[in-house]
Design a protein around this motif. Structure first.
Motif, short mmCIF file in Angstrom:
data_model
loop_
_atom_site.label_atom_id
_atom_site.label_comp_id
_atom_site.label_asym_id
_atom_site.label_seq_id
_atom_site.Cartn_x
_atom_site.Cartn_y
_atom_site.Cartn_z
N THR A 90 -6.26 4.35 2.91
CA THR A 90 -5.82 3.43 1.86
C THR A 90 -5.97 1.98 2.32
OG1 THR A 90 -4.23 5.06 1.05
CG2 THR A 90 -3.89 2.76 0.39
N THR A 125 -4.02 9.36 5.80
CA THR A 125 -4.10 8.93 4.39
C THR A 125 -3.84 7.44 4.26
OG1 THR A 125 -3.37 11.12 3.66
CG2 THR A 125 -3.20 9.31 2.08
N ALA A 149 0.84 -1.20 0.00
CA ALA A 149 0.00 0.00 0.00
C ALA A 149 0.87 1.25 0.00
CB ALA A 149 -0.93 0.00 1.21
#
Length: 851
Positions: free
Chosen positions: A212, A208, A76
């Motif tokens: 994700t 963030t 990721a």
């Protein structure tokens, strides 16, 4: 002017206010010690149980993660590094098995060598080192292939160090090793991760990255590292925020008890100073000046006593932490005593505020009486009956309303409503104490009257002033209620928590034989019926070899039963059954309820084993998406059945059936392939495990189970109960100070009466007996009332914080209850010693002359 009164008041009444100062010192020291010790214990638990969780930026939990989930997290955007929490089990020889887990960042003690720095390097625990695999050796393990048609491979691992894993590690007992994620995958390519720890890259935002990861794994629960560590600590202590509740509860108990003593002290002291205050009013002092002088007196007393209490509390906390480290009580204490500004400033502020507000009502009441009225002699109030009726009505409303709130909270698992209901109902009890306590003392006094004149006088003195006897008993009622509630709640919580462990793993240990592979019957034979129809045997009609249990050697059950620490050993039938293609063959244990009670701790679980059910652990239910009550098709070589799922596990890869169902499903393939073991409550788990493995290794058997987990949770709960009971015992100490203070001040108040009794012929011994009986009666009533309240609050409180599908298993530790009653009676005896000594030292003539 008020300052000079205050200084003079403190100087002249120092001895009378000494008990109030002692109460606040003890209360503040109690709060300071509690905050410091429990802050240290919480940090230690997070280090030991969290094993690095607290230092991670993000932690993924809530499901069993497979390697592809791990890789998805690692790939990721914004993820810097990833660490999984996994556990593997592998064969190191024909009759030896070892377990492995991730490297912990805390709780380890390096005994030899160094920590791993590359893939293929491991550190081993002392059990594996004793087996000949110390630093510098190679450990060869069997790796299970990802393709079921492939043959197992051999993995060679380099041992670079030996460690002591700590009490909370999965490899605390038995042979085990620690390695990084890559090495664990070499041993088991299909390893399952219980959690995944993520460190965010320097240039990325935590929020963030969280978004994700939530998109990549929508079923996962994503928390910060500290949140995950706190949840882990909470889970290890019964699924509730025990630490937070203790931190708040201890302070409230100590200071509430101290406040009662302080208010009681000022009430009696101001009542004795009625004439003095009236004279001050007559010479020009206003109500505000008199009230201000009393409050300034309380403020100075509170500041000095609270400061002394904080210092004593820090010294006591340091001593307890050092003692805990030396005695190795099983509760991690991190790197030592943990102190923050709150630990010092909060007790100081709370103690001062409590001392300042405790005399507010007595001071206000003292200034309401006019100077001339205060100078006149006062008699008994003619409004006692009416006031008692008002008290009864108000107390009834408070108790009824608070009880209703607690019942609602227990039914709906509403913790805030439960806390509010507890405070309201207990306030009702304290309001009604002026009616309840004298009535109870009068009832118990029937026996005390057998002591003759001293006994009769003691009963009459105890009930003559209902407000005074209620105030005297209030502090002890608070202490006994809280100690009883804690003891009963902890015992019930422990029994309930262990009951939940029993559902997950019904017995302590399972020793099973290594299965044998045999050629299956052709697809057009009985095996076709067993697999539920065409195609279930594999593509193109190919039939896989079936696993069958090897028989347990006939001498092994007796040898296991003879191991020190083993309470019972029960050989059982086993077979390998299938549920669907994804599961493959699963070990099934057949239980006979007539004999299962020898090894299963819960009779309710024994009774749940009946024809038509299949028992599974909570982890199995989670992994396969099943719930209790679902129907699950189970296939064997002799047939198929649809069974109802119940929660009763023997591990993460074993199911439980009734012995009749197992025989019907697998017929001739059933064999006596396992022995179920239950350990004694006080067994040495580590030594017992070694002795059991010594027997099973010769018989080529694997040992698994929840004995270590049960022992860890039991140890934690036992230590927590020990700590809470000891700390709450301080509340009883404060109550003893309060009772002694009230009796002592009341003796000063009744000195003319006592002198008259001595003049009429009452001897010193009879005077001591009278005061002793009075103190014991008040203490006994307080203890009985506190016991009843404590049991009720514990039952409703524990039920409130338990999950909805968990039933309360109430446990009353009668030995502790007896100790509580004994301590309360001792408090009554001790509290009467000094007052009796003071009362008997004054001759009748001196007492009447002073009056």
């Amino acid at each position: 002017m008020a300052g000079s009164w205050m200084t003079g008041g403190l100087a002249s009444r120092g001895r009378r206010l000494l008990s109030a100062a002692v109460a606040i010192i003890i209360g503040v020291a109690f709060l300071t010690t509690s905050l410091a010790v429990l802050l240290s214990a919480k940090a230690g638990l997070e280090d030991a149980v969290g094993a690095g969780l607290r230092d991670a930026d993000l932690v993924l939990t809530g499901q069993a993660f497979v390697p592809k989930d791990y890789d998805a997290v690692a790939a990721a955007q914004g993820v810097g590094s990833v660490t999984g929490e996994a556990f593997v089990f592998s064969e190191r020889g024909p009759d030896s098995y070892v377990s492995g887990t991730n490297l912990a960042t805390s709780g380890l003690t390096l005994l030899e060598g160094r920590m791993p720095q590359a893939e293929g390097e491991i550190v081993v625990n002392d059990d594996l080192a004793e087996a000949g695999f110390g630093a510098g050796e190679e450990l060869r393990l069997t790796s299970m292939p990802m393709d079921e048609d492939a043959q197992p491979a051999t993995v060679v691992l380099d041992v670079v160090g030996v460690v002591k894993a700590g009490d909370f590690s999965p490899i605390s007992f038995g042979e085990g090793f620690l390695a990084d994620d890559a090495t664990l995958r070499l041993v088991d390519p299909m390893v399952t991760y219980q959690s995944i720890r993520v460190d965010v890259a320097d240039e990325a935002s935590v929020d963030t990255v969280r978004e994700t990861l939530a998109g990549a794994l929508p079923d996962a629960t994503i928390t910060t590292g500290p949140e995950a560590a706190e949840e882990r600590v909470s889970a290890m202590t019964g699924g509730t925020a025990v630490m937070g509740a203790i931190l708040l509860g201890f302070g409230a108990v100590a200071l509430a008890t101290a406040a009662i003593v302080i208010a009681n002290t000022f009430t009696i002291t101001l009542a004795q100073r009625t004439g003095e205050l009236a004279l001050l009013r007559c010479v020009g002092a206003t109500k505000q000046q008199v009230r201000r002088s009393v409050l300034l007196e309380a403020l100075l007393l509170g500041l000095v006593a609270s400061a002394v209490g904080v210092l004593l509390g820090l010294v006591g906390a340091w001593g307890l932490v050092r003692l805990g480290e030396r005695m190795d009580l099983g509760l991690p204490l991190g790197s030592g005593l943990s102190i923050d500004p709150v630990t010092v400033l909060a007790p100081l502020a709370v103690g001062t505020v409590v001392t300042l507000f405790a005399p507010l009502w007595p001071a206000t009441r003292a200034t309401r009486v006019s100077p001339l009225a205060a100078l006149r002699p006062t008699g008994e109030s003619s409004e006692r009956t009416r006031i008692s009726l008002v008290r009864v009505g108000l107390a009834g409303l408070l108790v009824a309303g608070g009880t209703a709130l607690m019942v609602y909270a227990a039914t709906n698992r509403d913790v805030l409503s439960g806390i509010l209901g507890g405070f309201v109902s207990f306030a009702g009890v304290l309001v009604g104490a002026a009616v309840i306590v004298p009535a109870a003392v009068r009832a118990l006094g029937l026996g005390a009257r057998a002591a003759g004149v001293p006994g009769k006088l003691a009963v009459d003195n105890a009930v003559r002033n209902p407000g005074r006897v209620a105030a005297t008993s209030a502090a002890l009622i608070v202490g006994v209620t809280l100690i009883t509630m804690t003891s009963v709640g902890a015992a019930s919580g422990q029994r309930t928590a262990l009951g939940e462990i029993d559902k997950e793993y019904a017995v302590d240990l399972v020793a099973e034989t290594v299965p044998e592979a045999v050629e299956a019957l052709p697809a057009d034979g009985p095996a076709e019926e067993a697999t539920g129809g065409e195609g279930d045997g594999g593509e193109g009609g190919r039939v896989q070899d079936q696993m069958v249990p090897a028989a347990v050697p006939s001498t092994v059950p007796a040898e296991l039963a003879a191991v020190e620490g083993v309470a019972a050993a029960l050989p059982v039938d086993t077979a390998y059954l299938t549920m669907d293609e994804a599961w493959g063959e699963t070990l099934a244990i057949g239980l006979d309820p007539a004999t299962a009670g020898q090894v299963i701790r819960s009779q309710a679980l024994v009774d749940s084993v009946r024809p038509g059910v299949v028992g599974m652990s909570d982890m199995q239910l989670l992994i396969h998406g099943l719930e209790v009550g679902d129907t699950l098709p189970v296939h064997g070589s002799a047939g198929s059945k649809d069974l109802t799922v119940i929660e009763l596990g023997m591990g993460s890869s074993t199911i439980v059936l009734h012995a009749d169902d197992l025989a019907a499903l697998d017929g001739d393939q059933v064999g006596r392939g396992a022995v179920l073991l239950t350990l004694e409550d006080k067994a040495d788990i580590g030594q017992a495990f070694k002795d059991i493995e010594a027997v099973t290794q010769d018989a080529t058997m694997n040992v698994s189970g929840s004995a270590a987990e049960r022992a860890r949770i039991t140890q934690i709960l036992d230590v927590m109960v020990l700590i809470t009971t000891a700390l709450l015992g301080v509340a009883v100490l404060i109550a003893v100070v309060g009772i002694a203070n009230t009796l002592s001040l009341s003796i000063i108040e009744r000195h003319r009466e006592h002198a008259l009794l001595r003049g009429l012929g009452l001897t010193r011994g009879q005077m001591r007996t009278m005061l002793l009986v009075e103190g014991v009666l008040i203490a006994l009533v307080s203890a009985v009332l506190g016991l009843l309240l404590g049991v009720g609050y514990a039952a409703l409180g524990i039920q409130t914080i338990l999950p909805e599908d968990t039933a309360l298993d109430l446990a009353i530790p009668w030995s502790r209850v007896g100790i509580i009653v004994g301590v309360a009676l001792l408090a009554g005896v001790l509290s009467s010693v000094l007052p009796a000594r003071r009362a008997t030292r004054v001759s009748p003539a001196e007492g009447l002359a002073a009056a």
